[in-house]
Design an enzyme around this catalytic site. Structure first.
Site, PDB file in Angstrom:
ATOM      1  CG  ASP A  56      -2.001   1.003   1.178  1.00 58.39           C
ATOM      2  OD1 ASP A  56      -2.358   1.415   0.063  1.00 58.39           O
ATOM      3  OD2 ASP A  56      -2.515   1.382   2.245  1.00 58.39           O
ATOM      4  CE1 TYR A  79      -0.165   8.537   4.330  1.00 58.27           C
ATOM      5  CE2 TYR A  79       2.071   9.390   4.267  1.00 58.27           C
ATOM      6  CZ  TYR A  79       0.815   9.351   4.839  1.00 58.27           C
ATOM      7  OH  TYR A  79       0.557  10.131   5.949  1.00 58.27           O
ATOM      8  CG  HIS A 127      -4.269  10.518   2.346  1.00 54.56           C
ATOM      9  ND1 HIS A 127      -5.371  10.407   3.171  1.00 54.56           N
ATOM     10  CD2 HIS A 127      -3.432   9.518   2.711  1.00 54.56           C
ATOM     11  CE1 HIS A 127      -5.210   9.379   3.987  1.00 54.56           C
ATOM     12  NE2 HIS A 127      -4.046   8.814   3.736  1.00 54.56           N
ATOM     13  NE  ARG A 132       4.385  12.591  10.779  1.00 54.72           N
ATOM     14  CZ  ARG A 132       3.668  11.829   9.953  1.00 54.72           C
ATOM     15  NH1 ARG A 132       3.200  10.676  10.364  1.00 54.72           N
ATOM     16  NH2 ARG A 132       3.414  12.234   8.730  1.00 54.72           N
ATOM     17  CD  GLU A 191      -6.422   4.994   4.365  1.00 57.97           C
ATOM     18  OE1 GLU A 191      -5.970   5.826   5.157  1.00 57.97           O
ATOM     19  OE2 GLU A 191      -5.710   4.147   3.801  1.00 57.97           O
ATOM     20  CD  GLU A 216      -5.347   2.921  -0.429  1.00 59.23           C
ATOM     21  OE1 GLU A 216      -4.495   2.300  -1.106  1.00 59.23           O
ATOM     22  OE2 GLU A 216      -5.233   3.122   0.795  1.00 59.23           O
ATOM     23  CG  ASP A 266      -5.904   0.426   3.441  1.00 56.25           C
ATOM     24  OD1 ASP A 266      -5.906  -0.697   3.963  1.00 56.25           O
ATOM     25  OD2 ASP A 266      -5.074   1.313   3.719  1.00 56.25           O
ATOM     26  NE  ARG A 271      -8.175   6.742   9.186  1.00 57.29           N
ATOM     27  CZ  ARG A 271      -7.418   6.549   8.101  1.00 57.29           C
ATOM     28  NH1 ARG A 271      -6.172   6.129   8.213  1.00 57.29           N
ATOM     29  NH2 ARG A 271      -7.920   6.768   6.900  1.00 57.29           N
ATOM     30  CD  GLN A 313      -3.427   4.363  10.441  1.00 56.94           C
ATOM     31  OE1 GLN A 313      -4.651   4.375  10.284  1.00 56.94           O
ATOM     32  NE2 GLN A 313      -2.592   4.911   9.574  1.00 56.94           N
ATOM     33  CE1 TYR A 329       1.567   7.192  14.110  1.00 55.90           C
ATOM     34  CE2 TYR A 329       2.814   6.989  12.084  1.00 55.90           C
ATOM     35  CZ  TYR A 329       2.312   7.763  13.109  1.00 55.90           C
ATOM     36  OH  TYR A 329       2.575   9.108  13.123  1.00 55.90           O
ATOM     37  CE  LYS A 350      -3.823   2.173   7.096  1.00 54.61           C
ATOM     38  NZ  LYS A 350      -4.550   3.034   6.154  1.00 54.61           N
ATOM     39  CB  THR A 406      -7.585  -4.660   2.225  1.00 59.28           C
ATOM     40  OG1 THR A 406      -6.776  -4.379   3.371  1.00 59.28           O
ATOM     41  CG2 THR A 406      -7.344  -3.601   1.158  1.00 59.28           C
ATOM     42  CB  THR A 424      -6.136   7.750   1.042  1.00 61.10           C
ATOM     43  OG1 THR A 424      -6.096   6.696   1.989  1.00 61.10           O
ATOM     44  CG2 THR A 424      -7.496   8.414   1.069  1.00 61.10           C
ATOM     45  CD  GLU A 446      -7.538  12.708   3.707  1.00 63.64           C
ATOM     46  OE1 GLU A 446      -6.921  13.541   3.035  1.00 63.64           O
ATOM     47  OE2 GLU A 446      -7.777  11.548   3.293  1.00 63.64           O
TER      48      GLU A 446
END
Lengths: 411, 411
Positions: A121, A123, A128, A137, A194, A196, A228, A232, A235, A239, A248, A252, A341, A355
């Site tokens: 997967d 990114y 996104h 972060r 997500e 994708e 996907d 959250r 994760q 992560y 995740k 999927t 995504t 989002e």
């Protein structure tokens, strides 16, 4: 107008006309144990092995319960199969032999069309990655310093790839609120989708031999849609430092139709201008690049939520494939890599709920007046897409859909 | 002393005597295309399907080119196969029929013994995680806040799992020196090994159903050794925010013999005392836990470098399996999960070169006087291990070995 095919009810501008012809795997109610390769035309599925047999044409690669043998054949085989199937559906002389092998889509069951090998997967949407980076972060720059130098990706769990329509049970797991002293364990409270686009590898490559940008079309068989699903809260807690794992890996979902890469020649576009010069193995500025002008649509409980534009992706699938193999990693038939995504710049074009609701702060307003910060039990998410075809028509990529079931009681 | 088996040259304290009986897959020079399941006894390999046929015993699961069908059978099948093979090798009455199906190990080729499904790599040594965290994230606490609450893991590339003895080509890729303004592309300059223990899943589990700690032995077929080759410079540049990718995906080597979990009952030990209370699904304090007292040995160009103690691992394989499935992720036959690098507290017990040389600052001194900060072309790494067996003997886990080949010219 129905001039291109003799199949009834397939107008020339059908999203599943003769310029598309995606591959899937189906069973019928009469023979539920016998998986067969099917090609979609309008609202029908054509049993291609049965036609090949009826015509006395070579059919070994089509006589399989998955697309893997056909995919392994490589592009010359893909082109000749596509040419043959096109002629079966367009030449009136074939009609008598072919028509008995058309089944109405409504009467068949669709399955995962290929046996997955590795699942990666990426990114690749700048919008996104910026949105998620800002939320996960806070206080750091939203894009990490490497983001514009290489397509960030990670391996996912191929054993939990499921076909569209498979219910998605809400996962349980560990999470920790920012102000809690220790993590708790229970049903996910921030369940997300997500949207994708997935690329399915057909022709393998040997260990130690990178696949250059120019060989993308020799290895990638086709394209599907990917949801996907993401927990959250799980994760966010797990992560760092080795990436997403249980947030995740519970499911999927894939759309059932693999659109041949050769059907998407009219969708090729130049990707957005990059503000960082790519290293040579990723530099597509002198080639016809593999940006794709796919228009996605995300619906939540039937209501259109967003329309993510795939043409806005910073990294193309060809760059992702070149990067993924740049260290000598081999490819296997059935490898799947997903775009990450797909999010455009506006709220109405993002590809995930986190989002859209900005981490749950600004809920979705549903038509029935209810609000949604994240997905609730019983919610259904559907992702569909179209692509430009010849003569101004749009080809369909079908859809990937899934409904959330309540969590199972924890042990 | 040779009282336990009639096979010549297999003393009772042999590391590959009748208490071990690991499974592999081999071919002979006469029939290089025909992969067969073999069981190791001393310096021989027994063609178990041939014996079953000769005895008129049921052999369907043994008549395969991989261990997957046998592994899928589940623990009752594993126990009955092990009991039958033990009787073939211990009862003199079987000798005449069995002995013709023993081949000297020196004359056979060993292959990857199972077809891998998903590959997960954990990070379960507190010493290793502290060492690496300190080097990769200077200025931050070496262990992330989640580390003692859950077994950190990530999915790796199963398509590049290779059998011991396969040469490892130095990968190329992107890296960025801390003081450089932009990344460069070229052969890895910080190539490393990681000594790990791998657990091979036999019996699958359905989507949505977690596997509790107590069911570990029902799902895990056996144990092997893993060398998780690592390109430290690629890894350092790419791994934030989604984890290791190309720094690991170019090759992961496995030992050719899968030691049945049932052979390791004498190796079970309590893991180190944990200073954080585990959540209930990870709490093994009231059960007989699955710490394993395996002693690893790492050799570089034939010279013993370190002896990593597997008993020092903070998280056990049973906890890893419970965690990996706690979100409902299913298991497939052939799933492999590895422990993460096995490192004890001293320099002489670490499981990677970056720890031994402390990021290259304190090179290995080889017997020929040369130094090594990281692996050079032509270097050979071998990882072997033993486990306690009954009566004070030690069982062998065999070894995983690989030699570094120079990078291929970059495109």
């Amino acid at each position: 107008m129905n001039t291109l095919t003799w199949v009834d009810g397939v107008p020339d501008d059908s999203p599943f006309g003769v310029h598309n012809l995606p591959y899937g795997v189906f069973t019928t109610a009469e023979r539920p144990e016998r998986r067969r390769i099917g090609v979609r035309i309008g609202e029908y599925v054509l049993d291609v092995a049965a036609v090949a047999r009826a015509l006395g044409a070579p059919s070994t690669l089509l006589e399989a319960p998955t697309l893997n043998p056909l995919m392994a054949g490589g592009r010359p085989v893909w082109l000749s199969a596509r040419a043959a199937i096109t002629s079966w559906l367009t030449e009136p002389a074939h009609r008598a032999l072919v028509e008995p092998h058309l089944a109405p889509l409504a009467g068949v069951t669709l399955h995962l069309p290929f046996e997955p090998a590795d699942y990666v997967d990426f990114y690749a949407s700048e919008h996104h990655a910026s949105n998620i980076g800002g939320m996960f972060r806070p206080g750091s720059p939203p894009l990490t310093p490497n983001w514009k130098h290489l397509p960030i990706g990670y391996h996912g769990r191929s054993g939990t790839l499921v076909v569209s329509g498979t219910p998605v049970t809400r996962p349980v797991g560990q999470s920790k609120a920012p102000d809690a002293s220790a993590p708790g364990f229970g049903p996910c409270r921030r369940l997300d989708f997500e949207a994708e686009v997935g690329f399915v590898v057909g022709a393998p490559s040997p260990l130690g031999v990178p696949v250059p940008l120019s060989a993308f079309g020799e290895h990638v068989f086709g394209v599907c849609l990917v949801d996907d699903w993401s927990a959250r809260d799980l994760q966010a807690w797990e992560y760092v430092p080795l990436g997403p794992f249980l947030g995740k890996s519970f499911a999927t979902s894939l759309s059932p139709w693999i659109v041949p890469l050769d059907a998407l020649q009219h969708a090729r576009v130049r990707p957005p201008v990059r503000d960082v010069e790519p290293l040579p193995y990723l530099d597509d500025r002198d080639a016809e690049p593999w940006g794709l002008d796919l228009e996605l649509e995300v619906r939540l409980n039937g209501q259109v939520l967003t329309r993510p534009p795939f043409a806005s992706m910073y990294w193309t699938a060809a760059q992702q494939l070149a990067h993924m193999t740049s260290n000598g990693a081999s490819l296997r038939t059935g490898d799947l890599f997903a775009s990450g995504t797909v999010s455009g710049p506006e709220r109405e074009s993002v590809g995930s709920m986190i989002e859209y609701t900005w981490n749950g702060q600004d809920p979705v307003k549903l038509a029935d007046g209810a609000g949604r910060a994240f997905l609730e039990d019983g919610d259904e998410v559907s992702i569909s897409a179209t692509a430009p075809g010849p003569g101004g028509i749009r080809l369909g990529l079908g859809e990937v859909t899934g409904r959330i079931l309540p969590a199972v009681a924890t042990p």
